[in-house]
Design a protein around this motif. Structure first.
Motif, PDB file in Angstrom:
ATOM      1  N   PRO A  56       0.814  -1.223   0.000  1.00  0.00           N
ATOM      2  CA  PRO A  56       0.000   0.000   0.000  1.00  0.00           C
ATOM      3  C   PRO A  56       0.849   1.276   0.000  1.00  0.00           C
ATOM      4  CG  PRO A  56      -0.961  -1.611   1.478  1.00  0.00           C
ATOM      5  CD  PRO A  56       0.387  -2.165   1.041  1.00  0.00           C
ATOM      6  N   SER A  57       1.973   1.285   0.718  1.00  0.00           N
ATOM      7  CA  SER A  57       2.789   2.504   0.746  1.00  0.00           C
ATOM      8  C   SER A  57       3.435   2.782  -0.606  1.00  0.00           C
ATOM      9  CB  SER A  57       3.846   2.437   1.850  1.00  0.00           C
ATOM     10  OG  SER A  57       4.736   1.372   1.635  1.00  0.00           O
ATOM     11  N   SER A  99      -2.235  -3.854  -4.288  1.00  0.00           N
ATOM     12  CA  SER A  99      -2.089  -3.935  -2.836  1.00  0.00           C
ATOM     13  C   SER A  99      -2.962  -5.003  -2.222  1.00  0.00           C
ATOM     14  CB  SER A  99      -2.415  -2.574  -2.200  1.00  0.00           C
ATOM     15  OG  SER A  99      -1.559  -1.588  -2.718  1.00  0.00           O
ATOM     16  N   ALA A 100      -3.961  -5.453  -2.974  1.00  0.00           N
ATOM     17  CA  ALA A 100      -4.849  -6.508  -2.488  1.00  0.00           C
ATOM     18  C   ALA A 100      -4.356  -7.897  -2.881  1.00  0.00           C
ATOM     19  CB  ALA A 100      -6.257  -6.293  -3.052  1.00  0.00           C
ATOM     20  N   GLY A 101      -3.263  -7.965  -3.622  1.00  0.00           N
ATOM     21  CA  GLY A 101      -2.759  -9.257  -4.077  1.00  0.00           C
ATOM     22  C   GLY A 101      -3.473  -9.772  -5.304  1.00  0.00           C
ATOM     23  N   ALA A 102      -4.210  -8.911  -6.007  1.00  0.00           N
ATOM     24  CA  ALA A 102      -5.001  -9.336  -7.161  1.00  0.00           C
ATOM     25  C   ALA A 102      -4.372  -8.962  -8.494  1.00  0.00           C
ATOM     26  CB  ALA A 102      -6.406  -8.734  -7.071  1.00  0.00           C
ATOM     27  N   ALA A 184     -19.278 -13.279 -11.187  1.00  0.00           N
ATOM     28  CA  ALA A 184     -20.306 -12.615 -10.383  1.00  0.00           C
ATOM     29  C   ALA A 184     -19.717 -11.656  -9.356  1.00  0.00           C
ATOM     30  CB  ALA A 184     -21.171 -13.657  -9.676  1.00  0.00           C
ATOM     31  N   SER A 185     -18.479 -11.910  -8.926  1.00  0.00           N
ATOM     32  CA  SER A 185     -17.849 -11.046  -7.928  1.00  0.00           C
ATOM     33  C   SER A 185     -16.336 -11.153  -8.044  1.00  0.00           C
ATOM     34  CB  SER A 185     -18.290 -11.444  -6.512  1.00  0.00           C
ATOM     35  OG  SER A 185     -17.834 -12.753  -6.216  1.00  0.00           O
ATOM     36  N   ALA A 186     -15.667 -10.246  -7.358  1.00  0.00           N
ATOM     37  CA  ALA A 186     -14.210 -10.226  -7.318  1.00  0.00           C
ATOM     38  C   ALA A 186     -13.760 -10.737  -5.956  1.00  0.00           C
ATOM     39  CB  ALA A 186     -13.692  -8.810  -7.540  1.00  0.00           C
ATOM     40  N   PRO A 187     -13.044 -11.864  -5.926  1.00  0.00           N
ATOM     41  CA  PRO A 187     -12.636 -12.410  -4.615  1.00  0.00           C
ATOM     42  C   PRO A 187     -11.573 -11.599  -3.889  1.00  0.00           C
ATOM     43  CG  PRO A 187     -11.846 -13.824  -6.401  1.00  0.00           C
ATOM     44  CD  PRO A 187     -12.711 -12.762  -7.019  1.00  0.00           C
ATOM     45  N   TYR A 188     -10.854 -10.719  -4.602  1.00  0.00           N
ATOM     46  CA  TYR A 188      -9.797  -9.925  -3.963  1.00  0.00           C
ATOM     47  C   TYR A 188     -10.126  -8.448  -4.055  1.00  0.00           C
ATOM     48  CZ  TYR A 188      -7.123 -14.204  -4.136  1.00  0.00           C
ATOM     49  OH  TYR A 188      -6.707 -15.478  -3.974  1.00  0.00           O
ATOM     50  N   GLY A 189      -9.846  -7.736  -2.974  1.00  0.00           N
ATOM     51  CA  GLY A 189     -10.046  -6.298  -2.923  1.00  0.00           C
ATOM     52  C   GLY A 189      -9.038  -5.694  -1.999  1.00  0.00           C
ATOM     53  N   PRO A 190      -8.944  -4.366  -1.999  1.00  0.00           N
ATOM     54  CA  PRO A 190      -7.975  -3.694  -1.131  1.00  0.00           C
ATOM     55  C   PRO A 190      -8.211  -3.988   0.340  1.00  0.00           C
ATOM     56  CG  PRO A 190      -9.001  -2.168  -2.671  1.00  0.00           C
ATOM     57  CD  PRO A 190      -9.743  -3.456  -2.762  1.00  0.00           C
ATOM     58  N   HIS A 191      -7.145  -3.981   1.108  1.00  0.00           N
ATOM     59  CA  HIS A 191      -7.236  -4.156   2.559  1.00  0.00           C
ATOM     60  C   HIS A 191      -6.047  -3.482   3.203  1.00  0.00           C
ATOM     61  CE1 HIS A 191      -4.038  -7.207   2.539  1.00  0.00           C
ATOM     62  NE2 HIS A 191      -4.577  -7.599   1.413  1.00  0.00           N
ATOM     63  N   GLY A 192      -6.218  -3.130   4.435  1.00  0.00           N
ATOM     64  CA  GLY A 192      -5.122  -2.535   5.199  1.00  0.00           C
ATOM     65  C   GLY A 192      -4.919  -1.068   4.882  1.00  0.00           C
ATOM     66  N   ALA A 193      -4.317  -0.372   5.796  1.00  0.00           N
ATOM     67  CA  ALA A 193      -4.033   1.048   5.614  1.00  0.00           C
ATOM     68  C   ALA A 193      -2.670   1.212   4.992  1.00  0.00           C
ATOM     69  CB  ALA A 193      -4.086   1.761   6.953  1.00  0.00           C
TER      70      ALA A 193
END
Length: 194
Positions: A56-57, A99-102, A184-193
């Motif tokens: 993320p940084s 940053s989400a690993g996707a 139908a959906s995205a299994p990975y998304g952003p997380h953490g600050a």
């Protein structure tokens, strides 16, 4: 391919120890042990410990540097316009698939680890490259086009999708992947600050 189902070919992306090189220009000083693909979800292979595409940084730094360059080039633009323009090339940190690993940025290298010419350097902006950063850009050499084809064929066969404005950007399980594959959906998304 159905969402959440791991393609058999994706296992080919699990490199042998030492086979993946993260160039110094891509390293981030922030320590992280989060892998490129978090293990345990069943959607993709876990990467070797310590392997990370973009923290993320580092994502925040890329976004802020590009926004600053746009501000300098266009001092009359409002902050909102700068943000919108920067978002067309660098994903804002709050929603970044890297940053989400996707998502990963990938290129080809020879047996000695020298990056091959794929028409532009990795992370070349549209302004810098005259649009040659687009995957199907006209005006690149036949050799660069062929190498982009090799990269694309291998990664597409593994279930990844390319973001067409960046020949090097490939994703699996993010929002763009879901859109491109009809999942139908995205299994990975952003997380953490950041």
């Amino acid at each position: 391919m159905p969402a959440g189902r791991r393609p058999a070919a994706l296992g080919l992306l699990s490199p042998a120890p030492g086979a993946v090189r993260i160039p110094d220009r891509r390293r981030d000083d922030a320590p992280s042990e989060r892998p490129v693909r978090p293990g345990g979800s069943g959607a993709g292979p876990a990467a070797p410990r310590g392997m990370i595409d973009r923290s993320p940084s580092l994502q925040r730094r890329y976004f802020e540097e590009y926004a600053a360059a746009l501000r300098a080039e266009h001092p009359d633009w409002s902050p909102e316009r700068v943000h919108t323009a920067a978002s067309r090339y660098v994903s804002p940190p709050a929603i970044a698939p890297h940053s989400a690993g996707a998502a990963v940025d990938l290129t080809l290298a020879d047996a000695d680890g020298r990056e091959l010419d794929l028409g532009t350097r990795m992370n070349a902006s549209p302004e810098e490259s005259g649009g040659a950063c687009h995957t199907d850009a006209p005006g690149i050499t036949a050799a660069a086009r062929a190498r982009r084809g090799i990269l694309g064929a291998a990664l597409s066969a593994a279930g990844l999708v390319n973001y067409p404005t960046e020949w090097w950007h490939w994703s699996y399980g993010d929002r763009y992947w879901a859109l491109a594959t009809g999942a139908a959906s995205a299994p990975y998304g952003p997380h953490g600050a950041a």
